[in-house]
Design a protein around this motif. Structure first.
Motif, PDB file in Angstrom:
ATOM      1  N   ILE A  27      14.319  30.411  65.825  1.00  0.00           N
ATOM      2  CA  ILE A  27      14.066  29.668  64.584  1.00  0.00           C
ATOM      3  C   ILE A  27      12.598  29.834  64.158  1.00  0.00           C
ATOM      4  O   ILE A  27      12.306  30.225  63.022  1.00  0.00           O
ATOM      5  N   ILE A  28      11.703  29.529  65.084  1.00  0.00           N
ATOM      6  CA  ILE A  28      10.284  29.496  64.695  1.00  0.00           C
ATOM      7  C   ILE A  28       9.750  30.906  64.453  1.00  0.00           C
ATOM      8  O   ILE A  28       9.106  31.171  63.436  1.00  0.00           O
ATOM      9  N   ALA A  29      10.078  31.831  65.368  1.00  0.00           N
ATOM     10  CA  ALA A  29       9.579  33.197  65.177  1.00  0.00           C
ATOM     11  C   ALA A  29      10.318  33.901  64.039  1.00  0.00           C
ATOM     12  O   ALA A  29       9.808  34.851  63.449  1.00  0.00           O
ATOM     13  N   GLY A  30      11.513  33.428  63.724  1.00  0.00           N
ATOM     14  CA  GLY A  30      12.279  34.036  62.632  1.00  0.00           C
ATOM     15  C   GLY A  30      11.789  33.589  61.261  1.00  0.00           C
ATOM     16  O   GLY A  30      12.096  34.224  60.247  1.00  0.00           O
ATOM     17  N   LEU A  31      11.079  32.472  61.209  1.00  0.00           N
ATOM     18  CA  LEU A  31      10.652  31.932  59.916  1.00  0.00           C
ATOM     19  C   LEU A  31       9.150  32.017  59.692  1.00  0.00           C
ATOM     20  O   LEU A  31       8.686  32.016  58.555  1.00  0.00           O
ATOM     21  N   MET A  32       8.383  32.027  60.783  1.00  0.00           N
ATOM     22  CA  MET A  32       6.928  31.983  60.645  1.00  0.00           C
ATOM     23  C   MET A  32       6.318  33.272  61.186  1.00  0.00           C
ATOM     24  O   MET A  32       6.857  33.876  62.126  1.00  0.00           O
ATOM     25  N   SER A  33       5.185  33.664  60.616  1.00  0.00           N
ATOM     26  CA  SER A  33       4.512  34.863  61.115  1.00  0.00           C
ATOM     27  C   SER A  33       3.020  34.760  60.836  1.00  0.00           C
ATOM     28  O   SER A  33       2.543  33.738  60.327  1.00  0.00           O
ATOM     29  N   LYS A  34       2.314  35.827  61.138  1.00  0.00           N
ATOM     30  CA  LYS A  34       0.872  35.880  60.949  1.00  0.00           C
ATOM     31  C   LYS A  34       0.516  35.410  59.537  1.00  0.00           C
ATOM     32  O   LYS A  34       1.184  35.774  58.576  1.00  0.00           O
ATOM     33  N   GLY A  35      -0.524  34.584  59.441  1.00  0.00           N
ATOM     34  CA  GLY A  35      -0.910  34.063  58.131  1.00  0.00           C
ATOM     35  C   GLY A  35      -0.340  32.671  57.866  1.00  0.00           C
ATOM     36  O   GLY A  35      -0.812  31.957  56.990  1.00  0.00           O
ATOM     37  N   ASP A  36       0.701  32.279  58.624  1.00  0.00           N
ATOM     38  CA  ASP A  36       1.271  30.933  58.507  1.00  0.00           C
ATOM     39  C   ASP A  36       0.639  30.035  59.583  1.00  0.00           C
ATOM     40  O   ASP A  36      -0.066  30.523  60.460  1.00  0.00           O
ATOM     41  N   VAL A  37       0.942  28.744  59.513  1.00  0.00           N
ATOM     42  CA  VAL A  37       0.436  27.825  60.542  1.00  0.00           C
ATOM     43  C   VAL A  37       1.592  26.995  61.101  1.00  0.00           C
ATOM     44  O   VAL A  37       2.406  26.461  60.335  1.00  0.00           O
ATOM     45  N   VAL A  38       1.662  26.908  62.434  1.00  0.00           N
ATOM     46  CA  VAL A  38       2.668  26.064  63.092  1.00  0.00           C
ATOM     47  C   VAL A  38       1.944  24.913  63.787  1.00  0.00           C
ATOM     48  O   VAL A  38       1.070  25.147  64.619  1.00  0.00           O
ATOM     49  N   TYR A  39       2.297  23.679  63.411  1.00  0.00           N
ATOM     50  CA  TYR A  39       1.703  22.488  64.025  1.00  0.00           C
ATOM     51  C   TYR A  39       2.715  21.884  64.995  1.00  0.00           C
ATOM     52  O   TYR A  39       3.869  21.666  64.628  1.00  0.00           O
ATOM     53  N   GLN A  40       2.253  21.631  66.211  1.00  0.00           N
ATOM     54  CA  GLN A  40       3.174  21.063  67.202  1.00  0.00           C
ATOM     55  C   GLN A  40       2.532  19.925  67.986  1.00  0.00           C
ATOM     56  O   GLN A  40       1.351  19.976  68.326  1.00  0.00           O
ATOM     57  N   ASP A  41       3.359  18.941  68.305  1.00  0.00           N
ATOM     58  CA  ASP A  41       2.941  17.865  69.204  1.00  0.00           C
ATOM     59  C   ASP A  41       2.602  18.480  70.562  1.00  0.00           C
ATOM     60  O   ASP A  41       3.311  19.363  71.049  1.00  0.00           O
ATOM     61  N   TYR A  86      -1.299  19.093  67.954  1.00  0.00           N
ATOM     62  CA  TYR A  86      -1.917  17.785  67.688  1.00  0.00           C
ATOM     63  C   TYR A  86      -1.625  16.826  68.833  1.00  0.00           C
ATOM     64  O   TYR A  86      -0.686  17.020  69.601  1.00  0.00           O
ATOM     65  N   LEU A  87      -2.470  15.791  68.929  1.00  0.00           N
ATOM     66  CA  LEU A  87      -2.315  14.807  69.996  1.00  0.00           C
ATOM     67  C   LEU A  87      -0.955  14.134  69.875  1.00  0.00           C
ATOM     68  O   LEU A  87      -0.443  13.941  68.764  1.00  0.00           O
ATOM     69  N   HIS A  88      -0.414  13.739  71.012  1.00  0.00           N
ATOM     70  CA  HIS A  88       0.944  13.216  71.066  1.00  0.00           C
ATOM     71  C   HIS A  88       1.189  12.085  70.064  1.00  0.00           C
ATOM     72  O   HIS A  88       0.532  11.045  70.125  1.00  0.00           O
ATOM     73  N   ASN A  89       2.133  12.345  69.160  1.00  0.00           N
ATOM     74  CA  ASN A  89       2.571  11.336  68.182  1.00  0.00           C
ATOM     75  C   ASN A  89       1.429  10.773  67.337  1.00  0.00           C
ATOM     76  O   ASN A  89       1.517   9.652  66.851  1.00  0.00           O
ATOM     77  N   ASP A  90       0.376  11.566  67.160  1.00  0.00           N
ATOM     78  CA  ASP A  90      -0.822  11.086  66.473  1.00  0.00           C
ATOM     79  C   ASP A  90      -0.913  11.735  65.089  1.00  0.00           C
ATOM     80  O   ASP A  90      -1.385  12.858  64.932  1.00  0.00           O
ATOM     81  N   LEU A  91      -0.428  11.006  64.068  1.00  0.00           N
ATOM     82  CA  LEU A  91      -0.371  11.587  62.729  1.00  0.00           C
ATOM     83  C   LEU A  91      -1.737  11.757  62.092  1.00  0.00           C
ATOM     84  O   LEU A  91      -1.922  12.642  61.260  1.00  0.00           O
ATOM     85  N   GLU A  92      -2.669  10.916  62.499  1.00  0.00           N
ATOM     86  CA  GLU A  92      -4.018  11.055  61.966  1.00  0.00           C
ATOM     87  C   GLU A  92      -4.612  12.383  62.433  1.00  0.00           C
ATOM     88  O   GLU A  92      -5.198  13.132  61.653  1.00  0.00           O
ATOM     89  N   ASN A  93      -4.446  12.633  63.723  1.00  0.00           N
ATOM     90  CA  ASN A  93      -4.928  13.888  64.294  1.00  0.00           C
ATOM     91  C   ASN A  93      -4.248  15.085  63.621  1.00  0.00           C
ATOM     92  O   ASN A  93      -4.897  16.079  63.282  1.00  0.00           O
ATOM     93  N   LEU A  94      -2.962  14.961  63.360  1.00  0.00           N
ATOM     94  CA  LEU A  94      -2.235  16.038  62.679  1.00  0.00           C
ATOM     95  C   LEU A  94      -2.782  16.240  61.264  1.00  0.00           C
ATOM     96  O   LEU A  94      -3.002  17.384  60.832  1.00  0.00           O
ATOM     97  N   GLN A 147      -5.747  19.617  57.296  1.00  0.00           N
ATOM     98  CA  GLN A 147      -6.764  19.801  56.247  1.00  0.00           C
ATOM     99  C   GLN A 147      -7.522  21.112  56.417  1.00  0.00           C
ATOM    100  O   GLN A 147      -8.102  21.625  55.472  1.00  0.00           O
ATOM    101  N   LYS A 148      -7.499  21.654  57.649  1.00  0.00           N
ATOM    102  CA  LYS A 148      -8.225  22.905  57.885  1.00  0.00           C
ATOM    103  C   LYS A 148      -7.521  24.110  57.271  1.00  0.00           C
ATOM    104  O   LYS A 148      -8.111  25.165  57.086  1.00  0.00           O
ATOM    105  N   HIS A 149      -6.233  23.984  57.021  1.00  0.00           N
ATOM    106  CA  HIS A 149      -5.470  25.123  56.461  1.00  0.00           C
ATOM    107  C   HIS A 149      -4.666  24.638  55.272  1.00  0.00           C
ATOM    108  O   HIS A 149      -3.438  24.633  55.317  1.00  0.00           O
ATOM    109  N   PRO A 150      -5.331  24.213  54.210  1.00  0.00           N
ATOM    110  CA  PRO A 150      -4.596  23.522  53.142  1.00  0.00           C
ATOM    111  C   PRO A 150      -3.594  24.391  52.394  1.00  0.00           C
ATOM    112  O   PRO A 150      -2.586  23.889  51.908  1.00  0.00           O
TER     113      PRO A 150
END
Ligand SMILES: *Cc1c(COP(=O)(O)O)cnc(C)c1O
Length: 387
Positions: free
Chosen positions: A116-130, A151-159, A164-167
């Protein structure tokens, strides 16, 4: 790490010295929630078969009759000649169950996540994970070639700060629904809202939520009433509460069609045996129609938590069938697991790198097949080994 014979020996010795060496125990026979290992019957408290469906008579019967009809192996990948009527019907039923347009089967959960993830995302994209996501999700993020941000576990602020770094880049937020080694739940409603706000695709791996959460057992998205629009990628596995093997993703027509074209772990592997699909259809029907298993499990979870609290065991904030007891050191966790086994209880010690250093634990899992008396027996044993 060196792969030379001398290097291997040295590395293995090092793992043993730090109590991080992993070894297998052989199950010689299974009878209800008892298993035989090394000639002894022990009560199993580490299986993910939360509803006891792996041994349900109807599921076994369907498995056998489908094997009679289709043979054992599927013969090839889905896109060649391996896609049977049983697979197809299971996909349709899973789409109904989850309230999605379509579902797509994978041979394992690990492969589903990679595909799923490698089939949809590639270089130039960003994947955010807990940070506490399952290893297969983390590996998928790396394999995709996208920028990988944890991002830090279940921490939406951190996410949010990380996002914001890759808007402007295409992005995906990925989380376990129920965290596999902690048992707590992701803040999925808030994650879905954040994803929508940032135009990120949101994916939930609900391997441990299906069958256990939601009125009909459709997992965390049913419990939190999240639509396909809010959670475009919903993944589940059959190796846990379904009691069989394999996995699926559910989503829109276009999402599923895209994955059929791009997910390499879908395209280049043999389809599940049709009999496994048939058995899973039977599990799904039991899961949906016989809610007493889920209700009994929920009552056992509450019973365990309340009794464990009285013993002042270090429970973690979990409302699910995964009820870890925090130990800390790997050596101590391993010793506790061994001591329980001597008393006839199988509870696995989970250590680094599966969990962060210093947070080794006994991962107790509960099942509908347990009784209150069996939980009392486990708690007595835990009391005796005085954690
Ligand atoms: C078990 C699990 C998987 C892997 O599923 P398999 O079918 O066993 O490969 C993926 N994600 C989570 C959260 C899991 O617990």
């Amino acid at each position: 790490m060196s792969a030379s014979e001398n290097g291997l020996k040295e590395n293995l010795e090092q793992l043993k010295e730090s109590n991080l060496y992993r070894s297998r125990r052989t199950v010689e026979a299974v009878s209800g929630n008892y298993v035989q290992i090394e000639g002894r019957q022990v009560l199993n408290f580490c299986s993910n078969d939360y509803l006891g469906l792996a041994q349900h008579q109807d599921v076994i019967a369907r498995f056998k009759s489908a094997a009679d009809e289709y043979g054992v192996g599927s013969g090839s990948a889905h896109l060649v000649c391996g896609h049977s009527a049983e697979h197809h019907a299971l996909e349709d039923e899973l789409a109904d169950f989850t309230g999605r347009d379509r579902a797509l089967l994978f041979s394992t959960g690990y492969m589903a996540n990679l595909g799923i993830i490698a089939g949809l995302m590639s270089k130039g994209d960003v994947v955010y994970q807990d940070k506490l996501n399952h290893a297969s999700l983390l590996d998928a993020g790396l394999l995709s070639g996208a920028t990988f941000s944890r991002y830090l576990h279940n921490d939406l602020e951190n996410l949010s700060i990380k996002m914001q770094k890759h808007p402007d880049k295409p992005s995906m937020i990925v989380t376990d629904g129920v965290f596999s080694m902690d048992g707590d739940q992701a803040r999925v409603a808030e994650l879905a809202a954040l994803a929508q706000q940032k135009s990120a695709t949101f994916m939930i791996d609900d391997a441990h939520g299906f069958g256990v959460l939601g009125k009909n057992g459709a997992g965390i998205v049913e419990q939190c009433q999240l639509s396909q629009k809010q959670v475009p990628l919903l993944m589940g596995t059959f190796g846990k509460a379904f009691g069989t093997s394999g996995a699926f993703v559910a989503g829109s027509d276009d999402m599923v069609e895209t994955l059929i074209q791009t997910a390499r772990t879908y395209i280049y592997t043999t389809a599940l045996p049709p009999a496994v699909a048939a058995a899973t259809r039977c599990s799904l029907s039991l899961m949906q129609n016989e809610s007493w298993r889920r209700e009994k499990l929920a009552a056992l979870i509450q019973y365990f938590k309340q009794a464990a609290r009285q013993l002042e065991l270090a429970l973690m904030p979990s409302e699910t069938a995964i009820q870890p007891i925090l130990i800390g050191g790997s050596t101590e966790a391993l010793a506790a697991s061994e001591a329980l086994l001597q008393q006839g209880f199988w509870v696995s010690a989970i250590r680094y790198p599966t969990v962060p250093k210093g947070s080794a634990r006994l991962r107790v899992t509960l099942s509908t097949e347990h009784s209150q008396a069996q939980i009392d027996q486990l708690l007595d044993a835990l009391k005796r080994i005085s954690l």
